[in-house]
Design a protein around this motif. Structure first.
Motif: not given
Length: 226
Positions: A120-129
């Motif tokens: 995987a080239t990148d790691v994406y994160a979706a933190p909670l608002p």
């Protein structure tokens, strides 16, 4: 990693503990259904599926032998629009009483190793608002803003779409009606013009016939001699 802290892939025996962590994260965030379901059976099924599919990654962190944190990840791509594979970090959560002991750092280390092994080239994160602590934690580890997510319920979106019709979407219907009226107006004008020309042509023909008849009629004032 600090003593007493361990991170490992979740197994089927961890599902109930993971459900508890999900429900605790839901209650703490206040986002309700936007975060996860509050139905234990449904959550259990979802976690079981995520842990069993090839691209799903479910990590559990234990502190002194007790489940205290989780990380839910997915490997995405390559796809139609990108040749790259990325790791999507959908959720990272640590129980309040187990924080500041390195569990979050340990889970991110394990996630990075999964990403590297998968290419995987990148790691994406979706933190909670509103999760400022998680925002600061991710920023400290080098995560930069990539995109902003917005959410709307399906019924609300449908109502707004019905009310907020763009002008460009309204023009074809109104333009089509105006064109129809104009075509009918021109048709009536042509029909009226044709009737007038026919009337004039008929009157002209009648006049020509009368003149012809009069030119052939003997004059009443002329006399004949023998």
């Amino acid at each position: 990693m600090r003593p007493g802290v361990h991170v490992r892939p979740a197994s089927s025996t961890d599902i109930e503990d993971l459900v508890d962590l999900c429900l605790q994260a839901r209650n703490e965030s206040g986002l309700g259904r936007q975060l996860c379901s509050d139905d234990r059976e449904r959550l259990s099924a979802h976690l079981s599926v995520l842990g069993s599919v090839q691209d799903g990654v479910v990590l559990v962190a234990t502190c002194d032998g007790e489940p205290a944190g989780m990380a839910l990840c997915r490997l995405l791509g390559p796809g139609l629009l990108s040749d790259a594979t990325v790791l999507s970090l959908d959720a990272v959560y640590v129980r309040p009483q187990s924080r500041r002991r390195g569990l979050g750092h340990a889970m991110l280390q394990a996630a990075a190793e999964v990403a590297e092994a998968a290419g995987a080239t990148d790691v994406y994160a979706a933190p909670l608002p509103g999760s400022r602590g998680m925002q600061r934690f991710l920023a400290r580890l080098g995560f930069a803003p990539a995109a902003a997510h917005r959410v709307v319920s399906t019924p609300a979106l449908q109502r707004r779409l019905a009310q907020d019709v763009p002008v460009t979407a309204r023009r074809p219907a109104s333009r089509g009606l105006e064109d129809l009226i104009e075509r009918r107006r021109r048709a009536r004008a042509r029909a009226a013009g044709d009737d007038e020309r026919a009337r004039q042509a008929g009157a002209s023909m009648s006049m020509q016939v009368r003149r012809a008849v009069q030119s052939r009629r003997p004059s009443s004032s002329s006399t004949t001699t023998s």
